[in-house]
Design an enzyme around this catalytic site. Sequence first.
Site, PDB file in Angstrom:
ATOM      1  N   ASP A 176      -9.802   0.414 -25.003  1.00 34.47           N
ATOM      2  CA  ASP A 176     -10.167   0.310 -23.600  1.00 34.47           C
ATOM      3  C   ASP A 176     -10.209   1.698 -22.977  1.00 34.47           C
ATOM      4  O   ASP A 176      -9.483   2.581 -23.361  1.00 34.47           O
ATOM      5  CB  ASP A 176      -9.160  -0.574 -22.853  1.00 34.47           C
ATOM      6  CG  ASP A 176      -9.295  -2.021 -23.287  1.00 34.47           C
ATOM      7  OD1 ASP A 176     -10.435  -2.487 -23.332  1.00 34.47           O
ATOM      8  OD2 ASP A 176      -8.267  -2.653 -23.585  1.00 34.47           O
ATOM      9  N   GLU A 223       2.459  -7.053   8.798  1.00 41.53           N
ATOM     10  CA  GLU A 223       2.671  -5.603   8.820  1.00 41.53           C
ATOM     11  C   GLU A 223       3.652  -5.164   7.729  1.00 41.53           C
ATOM     12  O   GLU A 223       4.032  -4.007   7.673  1.00 41.53           O
ATOM     13  CB  GLU A 223       3.194  -5.163  10.190  1.00 41.53           C
ATOM     14  CG  GLU A 223       2.282  -5.544  11.341  1.00 41.53           C
ATOM     15  CD  GLU A 223       0.845  -5.068  11.151  1.00 41.53           C
ATOM     16  OE1 GLU A 223       0.649  -3.866  10.921  1.00 41.53           O
ATOM     17  OE2 GLU A 223      -0.079  -5.902  11.242  1.00 41.53           O
ATOM     18  N   ARG A 267      -3.269  -8.873 -20.488  1.00 44.67           N
ATOM     19  CA  ARG A 267      -4.124  -8.452 -21.602  1.00 44.67           C
ATOM     20  C   ARG A 267      -3.322  -7.707 -22.665  1.00 44.67           C
ATOM     21  O   ARG A 267      -3.761  -7.577 -23.803  1.00 44.67           O
ATOM     22  CB  ARG A 267      -5.240  -7.537 -21.105  1.00 44.67           C
ATOM     23  CG  ARG A 267      -6.067  -8.128 -19.973  1.00 44.67           C
ATOM     24  CD  ARG A 267      -7.125  -7.169 -19.475  1.00 44.67           C
ATOM     25  NE  ARG A 267      -8.227  -7.034 -20.407  1.00 44.67           N
ATOM     26  CZ  ARG A 267      -8.412  -6.030 -21.215  1.00 44.67           C
ATOM     27  NH1 ARG A 267      -7.600  -5.011 -21.202  1.00 44.67           N
ATOM     28  NH2 ARG A 267      -9.426  -6.018 -22.058  1.00 44.67           N
ATOM     29  N   PRO A 327       0.816  -1.224   0.000  1.00 47.79           N
ATOM     30  CA  PRO A 327       0.000   0.000   0.000  1.00 47.79           C
ATOM     31  C   PRO A 327       0.849   1.273   0.000  1.00 47.79           C
ATOM     32  O   PRO A 327       0.338   2.354  -0.247  1.00 47.79           O
ATOM     33  CB  PRO A 327      -0.842  -0.114   1.279  1.00 47.79           C
ATOM     34  CG  PRO A 327      -0.321  -1.267   2.043  1.00 47.79           C
ATOM     35  CD  PRO A 327       0.584  -2.058   1.171  1.00 47.79           C
TER      36      PRO A 327
HETATM   37 CL1  6GU Z   1      -0.308  -3.958  -3.050  1.00 48.25          CL
HETATM   38  N1  6GU Z   1      -1.039  -4.594  -0.601  1.00 48.25           N
HETATM   39  C1  6GU Z   1      -1.810  -4.450   0.484  1.00 48.25           C
HETATM   40  N2  6GU Z   1      -1.599  -5.218   1.559  1.00 48.25           N
HETATM   41  N3  6GU Z   1      -2.777  -3.559   0.572  1.00 48.25           N
HETATM   42  C2  6GU Z   1      -2.984  -2.811  -0.502  1.00 48.25           C
HETATM   43  C3  6GU Z   1      -2.231  -2.911  -1.668  1.00 48.25           C
HETATM   44  C4  6GU Z   1      -1.237  -3.830  -1.687  1.00 48.25           C
HETATM   45  N4  6GU Z   1      -2.671  -2.020  -2.557  1.00 48.25           N
HETATM   46  C5  6GU Z   1      -3.661  -1.394  -1.953  1.00 48.25           C
HETATM   47  N5  6GU Z   1      -3.863  -1.863  -0.725  1.00 48.25           N
END
Ligand code: 6GU
Length: 248
Positions: A169, A116, A154, A89
């Site tokens: 697309d 974590e 794709r 994230p």
């Molecule tokens: Cl790549 N991993 C995690 N754990 N949460 C996320 C993510 C990735 N992308 C958005 N939220």
Amino acid sequence: MRFDLLTLFPEIFAGFLGQSLLKKAIDRGLIRVHVHDMRDWSRDKHQKVDDRPYGGGPGMVLRVEPVVECAEDVQLQGAERGHVVLLSPQGRRLTQAIVEELACHRRLILLCGRYEGFDQRVVELLRPDEVSVGDYVLNGGEVAAMVVIDAVMRLVPGVLGDENSHRDDSFSSGGRLLEFAQYTRPREYRGLHVPDILLSGDHEEIARWRGEQSYCKTRERRSDLLPGASAGDLDREETDNTKRPADG
Ligand code: 6GU
């Protein structure tokens, strides 16, 4: 194109790899996917790959040795080392432009984290391309890795049949509009009719109608995609969102 998935939950991918367009692409030899269980690189007799964070705090952190050694061994299998992507994230948020960039590599190594996150030295040693699939929290990188594979495959030549490949697309670097509404038989269902224009046979008019539909839908739902929109258009909307998850 070759994908290598590094994960603690290899079973998650079985259904995904065994179905539909991806399975066909694999059967046709256009795409290869190898799944590696990082636990196999643990030196621990219980195959432990995580540990408590230094400095305290909740949750567990993936240890540096099994992750780095797994990635390095996997990179040595195969003709080229590949582009290492770490799903997190904290990464740059995936867009179609990034998907197009990733599709230029002949091999992608996708690192899926859990808990974590990874020990920071994984990032320092492997220098991965950190990618997030959106601003929300997933339990692990596996679902995100499937998003990346689904979007990238794709673009591999030959994967989409002729029937689809010429389609514009929504988010390809050319077009920036949402798709127009589509209809198929029957012409009427529960009083809802297919728009007359689509039955007219006038292809020029149909193309014009579809273009209008795309533009109006984009303006209503995603004005941030239209030329002249600033990044702030989206941020304002996002910070405006005062909804909270329901209890329970
Ligand atoms: Cl790549 N991993 C995690 N754990 N949460 C996320 C993510 C990735 N992308 C958005 N939220």
